[in-house]
Design a protein around this motif. Structure first.
Motif, mmCIF file in Angstrom:
data_model
loop_
_atom_site.group_PDB
_atom_site.id
_atom_site.type_symbol
_atom_site.label_atom_id
_atom_site.label_comp_id
_atom_site.label_asym_id
_atom_site.label_seq_id
_atom_site.Cartn_x
_atom_site.Cartn_y
_atom_site.Cartn_z
ATOM 1 N N THR A 175 59.371 74.294 39.680
ATOM 2 C CA THR A 175 60.323 73.178 39.731
ATOM 3 C C THR A 175 60.967 72.907 38.376
ATOM 4 O OG1 THR A 175 58.604 71.522 39.329
ATOM 5 C CG2 THR A 175 59.070 72.088 41.632
ATOM 6 N N ASN A 176 60.422 73.460 37.305
ATOM 7 C CA ASN A 176 60.993 73.270 35.972
ATOM 8 C C ASN A 176 62.055 74.308 35.625
ATOM 9 O OD1 ASN A 176 59.360 71.009 35.323
ATOM 10 N ND2 ASN A 176 57.659 72.378 34.853
ATOM 11 N N ARG A 184 53.218 76.367 41.618
ATOM 12 C CA ARG A 184 54.375 75.775 42.314
ATOM 13 C C ARG A 184 55.066 74.744 41.435
ATOM 14 N NH1 ARG A 184 53.717 76.078 48.411
ATOM 15 N NH2 ARG A 184 51.877 77.339 48.746
ATOM 16 N N SER A 185 54.293 73.985 40.686
ATOM 17 C CA SER A 185 54.854 72.971 39.796
ATOM 18 C C SER A 185 55.712 73.604 38.700
ATOM 19 C CB SER A 185 53.725 72.143 39.183
ATOM 20 O OG SER A 185 54.240 71.176 38.323
ATOM 21 N N ARG A 186 55.265 74.733 38.163
ATOM 22 C CA ARG A 186 56.049 75.437 37.137
ATOM 23 C C ARG A 186 57.431 75.811 37.657
ATOM 24 N NH1 ARG A 186 51.866 79.835 34.533
ATOM 25 N NH2 ARG A 186 50.296 78.320 33.872
ATOM 26 N N GLU A 194 49.537 74.358 40.478
ATOM 27 C CA GLU A 194 50.076 74.511 39.117
ATOM 28 C C GLU A 194 51.226 75.509 39.100
ATOM 29 O OE1 GLU A 194 46.634 75.627 36.836
ATOM 30 O OE2 GLU A 194 45.892 73.562 36.727
#
Length: 166
Positions: A95-96, A91-93, A89
């Motif tokens: 990318t935004n 790491r995903s943030r 989660e």
């Protein structure tokens, strides 16, 4: 003789000066401990299901001093699967973020990238730990460009990482 003593005095004072000291930080009701350089200022702290502490790192320029920060975030994690969900989660943030560009991590527990905050390009280094029932993210953020400051900042970040339990 007096001259020799006076010449030796600056060296003696330098050797007697204390080394840069660190501050012990405890999170999760004292379950997780690590150290940060004494010169770093705690600028934000939150508690709850996810606990965070943010430290501002003094820099050699206004941009360094304003934008450079180290964040430690932790969340209770019962098992490895919970840890992997947490790190995924986080790491995903990343990318935004504006102008996100992935870098090359040296280990699977790292995330390296750059992004922009306003008009300033920042370098990000994240490292993930699973210790004492907690998923932990160490996130180091600094402006791109000042090589001397970057080296000092990166060393401080590495020192914090080495003090986090594993």
């Amino acid at each position: 003789m007096l001259r020799k003593l006076l010449r030796a005095l600056p060296l003696a004072l330098t050797l007697a000066a204390p080394a840069a000291s660190a501050t012990d930080v405890a999170m999760a009701d004292g379950v997780v401990h690590f150290t940060v350089p004494e010169t770093w200022s705690l600028i934000m702290q939150s508690s709850g299901e996810t606990e965070t502490q943010v430290f501002q790192v003094p820099g050699s320029s206004h941009a360094d001093a304003t934008l450079s920060r180290v964040t430690i975030t932790l969340k209770k994690a019962a098992d490895l699967r919970s840890f992997q969900t947490f790190s995924g989660e986080m790491r995903s943030r990343a990318t935004n973020l504006k102008d996100y560009a992935a870098g090359t991590p040296k280990a699977p527990t790292e995330n390296v990238y750059s992004a922009k905050e306003g008009t300033t390009k920042l370098d990000y280094y994240e490292r993930y730990f699973f210790a004492n029932g907690y998923a932990i993210q160490l996130r180091c953020v600094r402006p791109d460009g000042d090589a001397k400051f970057s080296a000092t900042f990166d060393k401080g970040c590495a020192d914090v990482a080495s003090s986090i339990p594993q």
